[in-house]
Design a protein around this motif. Structure first.
Motif, PDB file in Angstrom:
ATOM      1  N   ILE A  93       0.853  -1.192   0.000  1.00 57.50           N
ATOM      2  CA  ILE A  93       0.000   0.000   0.000  1.00 57.50           C
ATOM      3  C   ILE A  93       0.885   1.238   0.000  1.00 57.50           C
ATOM      4  N   GLY A  94       0.594   2.152  -0.934  1.00 59.53           N
ATOM      5  CA  GLY A  94       1.357   3.383  -1.044  1.00 59.53           C
ATOM      6  C   GLY A  94       0.739   4.522  -0.266  1.00 59.53           C
ATOM      7  N   GLY A  95       1.509   5.578  -0.109  1.00 62.84           N
ATOM      8  CA  GLY A  95       0.999   6.765   0.566  1.00 62.84           C
ATOM      9  C   GLY A  95      -0.137   7.427  -0.172  1.00 62.84           C
ATOM     10  N   ASP A  96      -0.321   7.051  -1.439  1.00 64.72           N
ATOM     11  CA  ASP A  96      -1.422   7.592  -2.243  1.00 64.72           C
ATOM     12  C   ASP A  96      -2.743   6.900  -1.955  1.00 64.72           C
ATOM     13  N   GLY A  97      -2.730   5.858  -1.119  1.00 64.56           N
ATOM     14  CA  GLY A  97      -3.960   5.145  -0.795  1.00 64.56           C
ATOM     15  C   GLY A  97      -4.311   4.044  -1.776  1.00 64.56           C
ATOM     16  N   ASN A  98      -3.444   3.799  -2.747  1.00 66.03           N
ATOM     17  CA  ASN A  98      -3.658   2.688  -3.667  1.00 66.03           C
ATOM     18  C   ASN A  98      -3.012   1.422  -3.131  1.00 66.03           C
ATOM     19  N   VAL A  99      -3.622   0.287  -3.456  1.00 69.07           N
ATOM     20  CA  VAL A  99      -3.048  -1.020  -3.156  1.00 69.07           C
ATOM     21  C   VAL A  99      -2.318  -1.491  -4.406  1.00 69.07           C
ATOM     22  N   TYR A 100      -1.109  -1.987  -4.244  1.00 70.88           N
ATOM     23  CA  TYR A 100      -0.296  -2.445  -5.370  1.00 70.88           C
ATOM     24  C   TYR A 100      -0.155  -3.967  -5.304  1.00 70.88           C
ATOM     25  N   GLU A 101      -0.504  -4.610  -6.398  1.00 72.34           N
ATOM     26  CA  GLU A 101      -0.461  -6.069  -6.449  1.00 72.34           C
ATOM     27  C   GLU A 101       0.981  -6.567  -6.419  1.00 72.34           C
ATOM     28  N   GLY A 102       1.285  -7.432  -5.448  1.00 77.22           N
ATOM     29  CA  GLY A 102       2.575  -8.092  -5.392  1.00 77.22           C
ATOM     30  C   GLY A 102       2.429  -9.485  -5.978  1.00 77.22           C
ATOM     31  N   ARG A 103       2.520 -10.488  -5.113  1.00 75.93           N
ATOM     32  CA  ARG A 103       2.293 -11.863  -5.592  1.00 75.93           C
ATOM     33  C   ARG A 103       0.820 -12.147  -5.828  1.00 75.93           C
ATOM     34  N   GLY A 104      -0.041 -11.337  -5.244  1.00 74.33           N
ATOM     35  CA  GLY A 104      -1.475 -11.502  -5.460  1.00 74.33           C
ATOM     36  C   GLY A 104      -2.132 -12.419  -4.445  1.00 74.33           C
ATOM     37  N   TRP A 105      -3.409 -12.686  -4.679  1.00 74.58           N
ATOM     38  CA  TRP A 105      -4.238 -13.412  -3.724  1.00 74.58           C
ATOM     39  C   TRP A 105      -3.827 -14.871  -3.531  1.00 74.58           C
ATOM     40  N   ASP A 106      -3.546 -15.570  -4.600  1.00 74.33           N
ATOM     41  CA  ASP A 106      -3.466 -17.032  -4.559  1.00 74.33           C
ATOM     42  C   ASP A 106      -2.057 -17.587  -4.710  1.00 74.33           C
ATOM     43  N   THR A 107      -1.059 -16.764  -4.425  1.00 73.05           N
ATOM     44  CA  THR A 107       0.332 -17.211  -4.502  1.00 73.05           C
ATOM     45  C   THR A 107       0.992 -17.062  -3.137  1.00 73.05           C
ATOM     46  N   THR A 108       1.665 -18.112  -2.694  1.00 75.99           N
ATOM     47  CA  THR A 108       2.351 -18.085  -1.403  1.00 75.99           C
ATOM     48  C   THR A 108       3.404 -16.984  -1.389  1.00 75.99           C
ATOM     49  N   GLY A 109       3.394 -16.181  -0.337  1.00 76.32           N
ATOM     50  CA  GLY A 109       4.339 -15.083  -0.219  1.00 76.32           C
ATOM     51  C   GLY A 109       5.649 -15.507   0.428  1.00 76.32           C
ATOM     52  N   ALA A 110       6.582 -14.560   0.507  1.00 74.83           N
ATOM     53  CA  ALA A 110       7.857 -14.743   1.208  1.00 74.83           C
ATOM     54  C   ALA A 110       8.052 -13.522   2.090  1.00 74.83           C
ATOM     55  N   HIS A 111       7.151 -13.350   3.052  1.00 74.18           N
ATOM     56  CA  HIS A 111       7.125 -12.111   3.824  1.00 74.18           C
ATOM     57  C   HIS A 111       7.227 -12.319   5.324  1.00 74.18           C
ATOM     58  N   ALA A 112       6.714 -13.437   5.834  1.00 75.87           N
ATOM     59  CA  ALA A 112       6.628 -13.609   7.287  1.00 75.87           C
ATOM     60  C   ALA A 112       7.912 -14.137   7.898  1.00 75.87           C
ATOM     61  N   GLY A 113       8.722 -14.849   7.108  1.00 72.54           N
ATOM     62  CA  GLY A 113       9.923 -15.465   7.656  1.00 72.54           C
ATOM     63  C   GLY A 113       9.630 -16.746   8.409  1.00 72.54           C
ATOM     64  N   VAL A 114       8.370 -17.176   8.392  1.00 75.71           N
ATOM     65  CA  VAL A 114       7.935 -18.409   9.057  1.00 75.71           C
ATOM     66  C   VAL A 114       7.027 -19.137   8.076  1.00 75.71           C
ATOM     67  N   ALA A 115       7.391 -20.358   7.707  1.00 81.40           N
ATOM     68  CA  ALA A 115       6.707 -21.059   6.621  1.00 81.40           C
ATOM     69  C   ALA A 115       5.209 -21.203   6.848  1.00 81.40           C
ATOM     70  N   GLU A 116       4.795 -21.527   8.072  1.00 82.84           N
ATOM     71  CA  GLU A 116       3.373 -21.768   8.302  1.00 82.84           C
ATOM     72  C   GLU A 116       2.529 -20.508   8.154  1.00 82.84           C
ATOM     73  N   TYR A 117       3.145 -19.350   8.306  1.00 77.90           N
ATOM     74  CA  TYR A 117       2.415 -18.108   8.055  1.00 77.90           C
ATOM     75  C   TYR A 117       2.453 -17.732   6.575  1.00 77.90           C
ATOM     76  N   ASN A 118       3.585 -17.926   5.933  1.00 74.23           N
ATOM     77  CA  ASN A 118       3.653 -17.621   4.495  1.00 74.23           C
ATOM     78  C   ASN A 118       2.612 -18.391   3.702  1.00 74.23           C
ATOM     79  N   THR A 119       2.344 -19.626   4.104  1.00 71.52           N
ATOM     80  CA  THR A 119       1.424 -20.479   3.349  1.00 71.52           C
ATOM     81  C   THR A 119      -0.030 -20.316   3.768  1.00 71.52           C
ATOM     82  N   ASN A 120      -0.290 -19.499   4.796  1.00 68.56           N
ATOM     83  CA  ASN A 120      -1.655 -19.363   5.300  1.00 68.56           C
ATOM     84  C   ASN A 120      -1.985 -17.919   5.648  1.00 68.56           C
ATOM     85  N   SER A 121      -1.406 -16.979   4.887  1.00 66.64           N
ATOM     86  CA  SER A 121      -1.652 -15.572   5.194  1.00 66.64           C
ATOM     87  C   SER A 121      -1.562 -14.705   3.947  1.00 66.64           C
TER      88      SER A 121
END
Length: 200
Positions: A93-121
């Motif tokens: 999310i930018g300071g302009d109030g827009n949401v910017y698509e990263g990996r999107g809704w249905d792709t596992t992220g690499a953000h939490a640093g903990v596998a069980e959260y990356n796959t379920n968040s």
């Protein structure tokens, strides 16, 4: 060819209408911000249980042009320096109030640093550094609206989902002390430690 183009425009219009009906903030697509193609991906089954909030701890931005530039920089860093498939977050999310698509809704992220959260968040990061300052009001509103959006889009389990700051799942200062205490902990369904526990 012209019929194919017409069909694409109709689909895009219908998607925009669906987002508006579901109360979603404006979502800037990967193609709109100039994303590179990912080198891989892993499907994530939705709806998920967790909504994990981050900050990028880097540059902030105030319009689509500057936010798109920040997005490209983050993606380059995540792919070229970290060796990840793609930008780590599902959305930003930018300071302009827009949401910017990263990996999107249905792709596992690499953000939490903990596998069980990356796959379920759904991992959502605010662009900027928010240890001693707050995101813009437009960005905060977009964050709150995006939780509702995720629920109505069927991507976040309603009622029993949990909002967490990154520091609730891993030892880190993310998403920034002031933002974490003044906003993330006040969000509906926040399920991390209490303010008193954080101060102790």
């Amino acid at each position: 060819m012209k019929y194919s183009c017409f069909f694409i425009l109709v689909v895009a219009a219908l998607q925009s209408c669906l987002l508006a009906v579901n109360g979603c903030p404006n979502i800037v697509s990967r193609s709109e911000w100039g994303a590179r193609s990912p080198s891989g991906s892993k499907f994530m089954s939705t709806p998920v249980d967790y909504f994990v909030v981050h900050h990028t701890a880097g540059a902030s931005c105030s319009d689509i042009s500057s936010c798109s530039s920040v997005m490209r920089g983050i993606q380059n860093y995540h792919m070229d320096s970290n060796g990840w498939w793609d930008i780590g977050y599902n959305f930003l999310i930018g300071g302009d109030g827009n949401v910017y698509e990263g990996r999107g809704w249905d792709t596992t992220g690499a953000h939490a640093g903990v596998a069980e959260y990356n796959t379920n968040s759904i991992g959502v990061s605010m662009m900027g550094e928010f240890s001693s300052s707050m995101p813009t009001q437009a960005a905060l509103q977009a964050l709150d609206d995006f939780v509702t959006c995720a629920i109505t889009m069927g991507k976040l389990v309603p009622d029993v989902y949990a909002v967490l700051g990154h520091q609730d799942v891993k030892s880190t200062s993310c998403p920034g002390t002031l933002f974490y205490l003044d906003h993330v902990q006040q969000m509906t369904n926040y399920n991390g430690p209490s303010l008193e526990e954080c101060i102790q």
